[in-house]
Design an enzyme around this catalytic site. Sequence first.
Site, PDB file in Angstrom:
ATOM      1  N   GLY A 185       0.826  -1.217   0.000  1.00 44.71           N
ATOM      2  CA  GLY A 185       0.000   0.000   0.000  1.00 44.71           C
ATOM      3  C   GLY A 185       0.849   1.252   0.000  1.00 44.71           C
ATOM      4  O   GLY A 185       0.447   2.292   0.540  1.00 44.71           O
TER       5      GLY A 185
ATOM      6  N   GLY B 103      -0.497   4.680  -1.307  1.00 42.00           N
ATOM      7  CA  GLY B 103      -1.652   5.280  -0.633  1.00 42.00           C
ATOM      8  C   GLY B 103      -1.290   6.522   0.163  1.00 42.00           C
ATOM      9  O   GLY B 103      -0.127   6.933   0.218  1.00 42.00           O
ATOM     10  N   GLN B 104      -2.321   7.089   0.810  1.00 45.98           N
ATOM     11  CA  GLN B 104      -2.127   8.360   1.524  1.00 45.98           C
ATOM     12  C   GLN B 104      -1.016   8.255   2.573  1.00 45.98           C
ATOM     13  O   GLN B 104      -0.103   9.081   2.606  1.00 45.98           O
ATOM     14  CB  GLN B 104      -3.439   8.777   2.222  1.00 45.98           C
ATOM     15  CG  GLN B 104      -3.330  10.134   2.883  1.00 45.98           C
ATOM     16  CD  GLN B 104      -4.369  10.357   3.995  1.00 45.98           C
ATOM     17  OE1 GLN B 104      -5.034   9.427   4.444  1.00 45.98           O
ATOM     18  NE2 GLN B 104      -4.493  11.589   4.437  1.00 45.98           N
TER      19      GLN B 104
ATOM     20  N   TYR C 241     -15.270  -2.736   6.766  1.00 44.05           N
ATOM     21  CA  TYR C 241     -13.901  -2.312   7.099  1.00 44.05           C
ATOM     22  C   TYR C 241     -13.644  -2.516   8.597  1.00 44.05           C
ATOM     23  O   TYR C 241     -12.633  -3.096   8.991  1.00 44.05           O
ATOM     24  CB  TYR C 241     -13.751  -0.837   6.719  1.00 44.05           C
ATOM     25  CG  TYR C 241     -12.462  -0.168   7.105  1.00 44.05           C
ATOM     26  CD1 TYR C 241     -11.227  -0.641   6.665  1.00 44.05           C
ATOM     27  CD2 TYR C 241     -12.473   0.997   7.878  1.00 44.05           C
ATOM     28  CE1 TYR C 241     -10.048   0.016   7.000  1.00 44.05           C
ATOM     29  CE2 TYR C 241     -11.306   1.657   8.209  1.00 44.05           C
ATOM     30  CZ  TYR C 241     -10.094   1.161   7.770  1.00 44.05           C
ATOM     31  OH  TYR C 241      -8.930   1.816   8.099  1.00 44.05           O
TER      32      TYR C 241
ATOM     33  N   LYS D  66     -11.120  -5.052  10.500  1.00 43.32           N
ATOM     34  CA  LYS D  66     -10.057  -4.548  11.381  1.00 43.32           C
ATOM     35  C   LYS D  66     -10.125  -5.204  12.769  1.00 43.32           C
ATOM     36  O   LYS D  66      -9.093  -5.474  13.376  1.00 43.32           O
ATOM     37  CB  LYS D  66     -10.125  -3.014  11.487  1.00 43.32           C
ATOM     38  CG  LYS D  66      -9.598  -2.297  10.238  1.00 43.32           C
ATOM     39  CD  LYS D  66      -8.103  -2.553  10.067  1.00 43.32           C
ATOM     40  CE  LYS D  66      -7.552  -2.024   8.764  1.00 43.32           C
ATOM     41  NZ  LYS D  66      -6.164  -2.468   8.509  1.00 43.32           N
TER      42      LYS D  66
ATOM     43  N   ILE E  65      -6.626  10.690   9.068  1.00 40.85           N
ATOM     44  CA  ILE E  65      -5.287  11.261   8.857  1.00 40.85           C
ATOM     45  C   ILE E  65      -5.381  12.383   7.818  1.00 40.85           C
ATOM     46  O   ILE E  65      -5.937  12.187   6.732  1.00 40.85           O
ATOM     47  CB  ILE E  65      -4.282  10.184   8.391  1.00 40.85           C
ATOM     48  CG1 ILE E  65      -4.236   9.007   9.385  1.00 40.85           C
ATOM     49  CG2 ILE E  65      -2.891  10.791   8.190  1.00 40.85           C
ATOM     50  CD1 ILE E  65      -3.763   9.342  10.781  1.00 40.85           C
TER      51      ILE E  65
END
Length: 324
Positions: A12, A15-16, A147, A151, A177
């Site tokens: 990832g 990603g951000q 999601y 998690k 974030i």
Amino acid sequence: MAKEIKNILVTGAVGQIGSELTLALREKYGNDNVVATGRKTEPSPVLRDSGPFYFINVCSRESVEEIVKKHDIDTIVHMAAILSGDGEKNPALAWDVNMNGMMNILDIARDHKMAQVLIPSSIAVFGPGTPLENTPNDTVLKPTTMYGVSKVCGELLCDYYVNKYGLDIRGLRYPGIISAETLPGGGTTDYAVAIYYEAIKNKKYNCFVKADTRLPMMYMPDCIKATMDLMEAPFDNLKHHSDFNVGSMSFDVTTLANEIKKHIPEFEVSYDPDFRQAIADSWPSSVDDSAAREEWGWAPSWDIEGMTKDMLEKLGKRHKEGKL
Ligand code: AKB
């Protein structure tokens, strides 16, 4: 005892968070020792040119294992995930990437005797029944999103691998974030990033959650610090492993908009809540992060004033250069 970290694989990485975390890890551990991987989005030139980069699919064990062998990987930072909003559009994909992808990473870590695995979790593990103010680290976990479900299972799975196979696995529950480099994708907290971009570009923003929606947030430099501090903490000091609350700041959209208006007085926000409102309403407004503070010394540095000034300066500069 923690083993030494030498060669890191980041999933990832486009990603951000992954895009900035990879560069910070390269600075600390050496460019060639941090292998960045993504699924299909092209990496930025700096990410591609500063060290090794590959396209992989975390749901295919072979594609991950090939890179692990080629680069003698001893540590995996597993950032690849489908977030809350996108997960509700495609729950089967969220389960596949978030659970089967994670299981591949854990099995590879076990079979290749990795020094460490870092797998982030999220405030999405919380839901109905959780106290929403100053949410304790150890509390009711009954999320309403795929999601969040993945998690919670992920946190339990990580702890299972710690206890059964003696692996060193760590994880923290990221809040929303906020960052100026790479846009987030598919999350519920994405409005807190989009609002800055729209303030700079159009001086107005149509928000997909209500004005009084208040969620825990964190600025990217603190997110990078939290992640790297947890990676460096002595394993023997950790009583928790994959489920640390990390707090920084909490605010509602009105407060955020007013902060932006201090710099751009003509900025206006309208509200048009969609399906993500219910997700936001099921998440905490603030978290109790005393476990992270006690077990590995977590302390945030940024507040909403400093973050807003920095965000608007960075985005304003890019806008002037025609790069936004
Ligand atoms: C999301 O909104 O889904 C993510 C998260 C809080 O994990 N940003």
